[in-house]
Enzyme design. Structure first.
Site, PDB file in Angstrom:
ATOM      1  N   CYS A  25       6.744 -35.261  -9.742  1.00  0.00           N
ATOM      2  CA  CYS A  25       6.370 -36.062  -8.590  1.00  0.00           C
ATOM      3  C   CYS A  25       5.253 -37.020  -9.156  1.00  0.00           C
ATOM      4  O   CYS A  25       4.580 -37.160  -9.311  1.00  0.00           O
ATOM      5  CB  CYS A  25       5.884 -35.138  -7.341  1.00  0.00           C
ATOM      6  SG  CYS A  25       5.801 -36.498  -5.985  1.00  0.00           S
ATOM      7  N   ARG A  55       9.831 -29.198 -10.847  1.00  0.00           N
ATOM      8  CA  ARG A  55       9.396 -31.049 -10.433  1.00  0.00           C
ATOM      9  C   ARG A  55       9.006 -31.459 -11.129  1.00  0.00           C
ATOM     10  O   ARG A  55       7.693 -30.746 -11.720  1.00  0.00           O
ATOM     11  CB  ARG A  55       9.573 -30.777  -9.388  1.00  0.00           C
ATOM     12  CG  ARG A  55       9.450 -31.500  -9.105  1.00  0.00           C
ATOM     13  CD  ARG A  55       9.013 -31.301  -6.955  1.00  0.00           C
ATOM     14  NE  ARG A  55       7.878 -30.992  -6.424  1.00  0.00           N
ATOM     15  CZ  ARG A  55       7.410 -31.452  -5.692  1.00  0.00           C
ATOM     16  NH1 ARG A  55       7.614 -30.964  -4.365  1.00  0.00           N
ATOM     17  NH2 ARG A  55       6.492 -30.245  -5.307  1.00  0.00           N
TER      18      ARG A  55
END
Length: 128
Positions: free
Chosen positions: A104, A102
């Site tokens: 972000c 991920r």
């Protein structure tokens, strides 16, 4: 071969793009904002918005015969990085094991003034 994936269980694209594209065993899901597809509403809290964005992602995954467990990469865009902890708590409810990679980021603004947008890439090779 490229296949376009679309469902009315997630918000329609608000521009010239597809909800998702399946190609070479990978499903690329466009960024999902927290619009409720049933009525077009947007909740206020980052928690509720995170849930809705992830439900929208889930609806698109399901249309392709996939689930959250098939996701290999996500990108989360936040209007305010101070919402990271609250978003992360909700996110953890959807990705419980074999968590995807991920990134972000805080961004200057998101469509419709929402607080979060989430895009994913999923592995569809086991399902083809």
């Amino acid at each position: 071969m490229k296949k376009i994936i679309a469902t009315d269980q997630a918000p329609a694209a608000v521009g010239p793009y597809s909800q998702a594209v399946l190609v070479n065993g990978l499903l690329f899901v466009s960024g999902q904002i927290p619009v409720n597809p049933a009525d077009g509403s947007v909740a206020e809290s980052i928690e509720d918005q995170s849930h809705q964005a992830l439900k929208n992602v889930g609806a698109i995954l399901a249309e392709a015969g996939l689930g959250y467990e098939d996701v290999v990469k996500t990108t989360v865009l936040l209007a305010d990085i101070a919402d990271f902890k609250a978003m992360n708590a909700v996110y953890a409810e959807y990705f419980t094991q074999d968590k995807p990679a991920r990134a972000c980021f805080q961004v200057a603004a998101l469509p419709l003034g929402v607080k979060v947008e989430i895009e994913v890439i999923a592995d569809a090779t086991k399902k083809l």
